[in-house]
Design a protein around this motif. Sequence first.
Motif, short mmCIF file in Angstrom:
data_model
loop_
_atom_site.label_atom_id
_atom_site.label_comp_id
_atom_site.label_asym_id
_atom_site.label_seq_id
_atom_site.Cartn_x
_atom_site.Cartn_y
_atom_site.Cartn_z
N ILE A 19 0.86 -1.18 0.00
CA ILE A 19 0.00 0.00 0.00
C ILE A 19 0.90 1.23 0.00
O ILE A 19 1.72 1.39 0.91
N ARG A 24 -2.16 4.56 3.12
CA ARG A 24 -2.18 3.75 4.34
C ARG A 24 -3.12 4.36 5.38
O ARG A 24 -3.40 5.55 5.38
N LEU A 36 -1.72 -0.10 8.39
CA LEU A 36 -1.93 -1.10 7.35
C LEU A 36 -1.04 -0.78 6.16
O LEU A 36 -1.10 0.32 5.61
N LEU A 39 -1.77 -5.36 1.20
CA LEU A 39 -3.04 -5.99 0.87
C LEU A 39 -2.78 -7.40 0.36
O LEU A 39 -1.81 -7.64 -0.36
N ALA A 53 -6.33 -6.47 4.59
CA ALA A 53 -5.17 -5.62 4.82
C ALA A 53 -4.38 -6.15 6.01
O ALA A 53 -4.96 -6.72 6.96
N SER A 67 -5.47 -9.91 10.18
CA SER A 67 -6.09 -9.26 9.01
C SER A 67 -7.07 -8.18 9.44
O SER A 67 -7.64 -8.24 10.53
N VAL A 70 -10.67 -4.00 4.53
CA VAL A 70 -10.23 -2.88 3.70
C VAL A 70 -11.39 -1.88 3.63
O VAL A 70 -12.50 -2.25 3.25
N LEU A 76 -8.56 2.96 -2.76
CA LEU A 76 -8.13 1.60 -2.44
C LEU A 76 -8.71 0.60 -3.43
O LEU A 76 -8.03 -0.34 -3.84
#
Length: 98
Positions: A19, A24, A36, A39, A53, A67, A70, A76
């Motif tokens: 990312i 981010r 994060l 991905l 993410a 995890s 997102v 994104l």
Amino acid sequence: MPEDQESVEVSALAINVNIPESLRWTDSRRGREFELQTLNVRLLPDGGLAAKAYGRPVAGGRSGYVSFRVPDRPELAALIEAAAVRAGRLWTAHRCFA
């Protein structure tokens, strides 16, 4: 090699995407804040994409592989789509075991 490539059962296709810093975000899990940074994008059997993410604790230190969802942000979604297209081109151009 099987005569019919369609008969080969592929259980998963996934790519990891960095990312960019400008995209981010942070999120919390188990009392810790994470930035994060990566991905994991999976190609689903119906042709759709699913993404999770992953990141590092903002305070530093070690953390398990946790995890995060997102966020629904157009930039994104564009990153995920661009990564999928790029990965498709790379797969198409593979040179087997060169």
